[in-house]
Write a protein that holds these residues in place. Structure first.
Motif, mmCIF file in Angstrom:
data_model
loop_
_atom_site.group_PDB
_atom_site.id
_atom_site.type_symbol
_atom_site.label_atom_id
_atom_site.label_comp_id
_atom_site.label_asym_id
_atom_site.label_seq_id
_atom_site.Cartn_x
_atom_site.Cartn_y
_atom_site.Cartn_z
ATOM 1 N N ASN A 75 0.858 -1.184 0.000
ATOM 2 C CA ASN A 75 0.000 0.000 0.000
ATOM 3 C C ASN A 75 0.901 1.244 0.000
ATOM 4 O O ASN A 75 1.424 1.644 1.036
ATOM 5 N N LYS A 76 1.071 1.862 -1.166
ATOM 6 C CA LYS A 76 2.033 2.959 -1.285
ATOM 7 C C LYS A 76 1.672 4.148 -0.412
ATOM 8 O O LYS A 76 2.551 4.807 0.149
ATOM 9 N N VAL A 77 0.395 4.451 -0.285
ATOM 10 C CA VAL A 77 -0.026 5.592 0.535
ATOM 11 C C VAL A 77 0.351 5.369 1.995
ATOM 12 O O VAL A 77 0.945 6.243 2.644
ATOM 13 N N GLU A 78 -0.012 4.204 2.502
ATOM 14 C CA GLU A 78 0.291 3.903 3.909
ATOM 15 C C GLU A 78 1.798 3.756 4.128
ATOM 16 O O GLU A 78 2.334 4.162 5.160
ATOM 17 N N LEU A 79 2.499 3.189 3.144
ATOM 18 C CA LEU A 79 3.953 3.052 3.236
ATOM 19 C C LEU A 79 4.618 4.428 3.295
ATOM 20 O O LEU A 79 5.519 4.666 4.105
ATOM 21 N N GLU A 85 6.638 9.536 8.807
ATOM 22 C CA GLU A 85 6.464 9.666 10.262
ATOM 23 C C GLU A 85 7.711 9.206 11.011
ATOM 24 O O GLU A 85 8.171 9.862 11.955
ATOM 25 N N LEU A 86 8.275 8.094 10.584
ATOM 26 C CA LEU A 86 9.475 7.580 11.243
ATOM 27 C C LEU A 86 10.669 8.510 11.026
ATOM 28 O O LEU A 86 11.499 8.688 11.929
ATOM 29 N N LEU A 87 10.766 9.116 9.855
ATOM 30 C CA LEU A 87 11.854 10.061 9.580
ATOM 31 C C LEU A 87 11.758 11.297 10.472
ATOM 32 O O LEU A 87 12.775 11.790 10.983
ATOM 33 N N VAL A 88 10.561 11.797 10.651
ATOM 34 C CA VAL A 88 10.372 12.971 11.516
ATOM 35 C C VAL A 88 10.783 12.644 12.950
ATOM 36 O O VAL A 88 11.478 13.425 13.616
ATOM 37 N N GLN A 203 -0.856 15.982 8.349
ATOM 38 C CA GLN A 203 -1.579 14.719 8.197
ATOM 39 C C GLN A 203 -0.859 13.538 8.865
ATOM 40 O O GLN A 203 -1.347 12.413 8.831
ATOM 41 N N LEU A 204 0.283 13.817 9.450
ATOM 42 C CA LEU A 204 1.067 12.742 10.066
ATOM 43 C C LEU A 204 0.552 12.426 11.461
ATOM 44 O O LEU A 204 0.034 13.290 12.165
ATOM 45 N N ASN A 205 0.718 11.160 11.843
ATOM 46 C CA ASN A 205 0.309 10.705 13.167
ATOM 47 C C ASN A 205 1.500 10.009 13.829
ATOM 48 O O ASN A 205 1.666 8.790 13.738
ATOM 49 N N LEU A 206 2.323 10.803 14.492
ATOM 50 C CA LEU A 206 3.550 10.259 15.090
ATOM 51 C C LEU A 206 3.254 9.395 16.302
ATOM 52 O O LEU A 206 3.979 8.433 16.585
#
Length: 484
Positions: A75-79, A85-88, A203-206
């Motif tokens: 799933n490219k969107v979720e990926l 998120e992980l990069l942030v 739109q990110l959910n950390l």
């Protein structure tokens, strides 16, 4: 994106691991003689200390990221969202850790005396965090990882021969180590846009990653610390010269583990995928993993036991003869570490992060205790022995947590063929040594390899070892096909 077969991934990873084995065979003999044990010890100590800070800045994402991305890779969107998120999170954590690192350099005399060297290695904190190696492992891009890594190793090799000419060049060597180890991570980040599409920060959910990351954070810090604690404590409790002797032993152990784990390390993404989609394939792959480790670990242990003095002589020279006994003491870790890696893959891929974290924490406690007990009276030998003891204790605890799973597969694991074949082959070569043996160290290694591997392979066939029989079957089938 294209996902290659496990055979292709294993082949590419074997090339990568072979390069990690071959390049040190070229660089270690050169720099060991040029920089002497004290120069090598200074570099090894700085690198180990920085690796500790890196554990805190990575927050366990080097392992968690593989699983999290592998589960949503279709799933490219979720990926894309997961990667961003992980990069942030990594950028925030690395900034905080790097500020603490700079403060430590100014207040601890053992560090401030080599401030320039520690600053060089400090850049690894950022290069490692932005490298997103976990992403490329998750999507199984092992061909890219292999080509990129070998290219930077070649560049680093040329830089080393050009600029490391005398003992005082150990800081330059440290900078080259940073470039060879982490320089390729810049390419990782630049290439990332080919696979993911970044979304607005709003739109990110950390927060959704923080809870599952807790276990990975504890386990990553604990495991990373207990695999390096012997070198770090040796640095505080002894001189750079002793650390230089022991770092050669650690390098040899790492090279051998790299060769043994060349296939094992590509399994985690696929195990994570099978854990959700096919339990039969999951079980089968796990059994093959264990059989493979037995096959290569026992051969590595007994072979090095036969020619430990020759290996030290070639890689280090006469200044490192005292490294022979520590090398012998650390050999059991080759098998134990590989089995620990496999059982860790089981705990991670099956979602048992808490047990995985607890085992690594227990391993850290054991490591500190063994090091403090054995290093003061025995030095490098005590550090090596503590490494083997620590890994053994961690393996026992992992087996306890995975006992139900192990009980279900133990009947399909071929435990005896590899150790039996290795023991018989060892005593054959040992008997021949009593009658004749070459004086030249290089010839000792060659002769030991030939005399050990031929009977080892033959006895594996006699003992009906399935991996070897499978390779023979495919080879015979290919030969018959080509004949026609």
């Amino acid at each position: 994106m294209r996902i290659h077969s496990l055979k292709y991934n294993a082949f590419m990873n074997m090339i990568l691991m072979s390069s990690s084995f071959i390049f040190p065979l070229i660089t270690v003999p050169y720099v060991s003689r040029i920089l002497s044990p004290s120069g090598m010890g200074a570099v090894a100590f700085a690198q180990s200390v920085v690796s500790y800070f890196s554990l805190f800045s990575l927050l366990g994402i080097s392992t968690y990221g593989v699983r999290a991305c592998a589960q949503v890779r279709d799933n490219k969107v979720e990926l894309s969202k997961t990667v961003e998120e992980l990069l942030v999170i990594l950028v925030i954590s690395t900034f905080v850790v790097y500020c603490i690192y700079l403060a430590v350099l100014n207040f601890i005399p053992r560090f401030s005396s080599e401030k320039k060297l520690f600053l060089f290695f400090g850049s690894m904190l950022w290069l490692t965090s932005i490298g997103v190696e976990w992403f490329y492992q998750a999507i199984e891009q092992y061909d890219y990882i292999t080509i990129r890594s070998i290219l930077f190793k070649i560049i680093g090799l040329f830089l080393m021969f050009m600029f490391v000419k005398e003992t005082a060049d150990y800081r330059i060597y440290g900078l080259i180590v940073v470039f060879g180890s982490c320089g390729a991570n810049i390419l990782n980040l630049l290439r990332l846009h080919s696979f993911v599409s970044f979304i607005p920060f709003s739109q990110l959910n950390l927060k959704r990653h923080l809870k599952p990351m807790k276990s990975f954070l504890v386990s990553s810090i604990s495991s990373g610390m207990y695999t390096q604690i012997d070198l770090v404590l040796l640095g505080f409790l002894s001189s750079n010269g002793v650390v230089g002797i022991y770092q050669l032993v650690v390098k040899i152990k790492s090279m051998l583990l790299t060769a043994i784990n060349s296939v094992v390390n590509v399994m985690l993404p696929r195990l994570s995928y099978y854990a959700k989609n096919s339990q039969d394939k999951y079980r089968s792959l796990f059994i093959k993993n264990i059989n493979f480790v037995f096959l290569f670990s026992f051969s590595g242990i007994f072979y090095v036991l036969l020619c430990a003095d020759a290996i030290i002589d070639i890689l280090g020279g006469s200044q490192y003869t005292s490294a022979v006994m520590p090398l012998i003491c650390i050999l059991p870790a080759l098998l134990i570490v590989s089995l620990n890696t496999i059982l860790s893959q089981y705990l991670i891929s099956s979602g048992r992060e808490k047990e995985y974290a607890f085992v690594n924490f227990i391993g850290l406690v054991f490591s500190i205790v063994f090091c403090l007990l054995l290093i003061p009276p025995f030095g490098a030998v005590g550090a090596a022995f503590s490494c083997s003891l620590c890994e053994l204790c961690a393996l026992i605890v992992r087996c306890w947590f995975a006992r139900a799973f192990i009980k279900g597969i133990v009947k399909d694991i071929k435990i005896l063929p590899a150790p039996c074949a290795a023991c018989v082959s060892f005593f054959i070569v040992f008997s021949i040594r009593q009658l004749w043996w070459p004086a030249n160290s290089f010839m000792k290694i060659i002769v030991s390899g030939v005399l050990f591997l031929i009977p080892y392979f033959c006895f594996l066939v006699i003992f009906r070892e399935e991996t070897v029989l499978g390779i023979l079957s495919k080879f015979c089938h290919l030969h018959e096909k080509n004949s026609f």
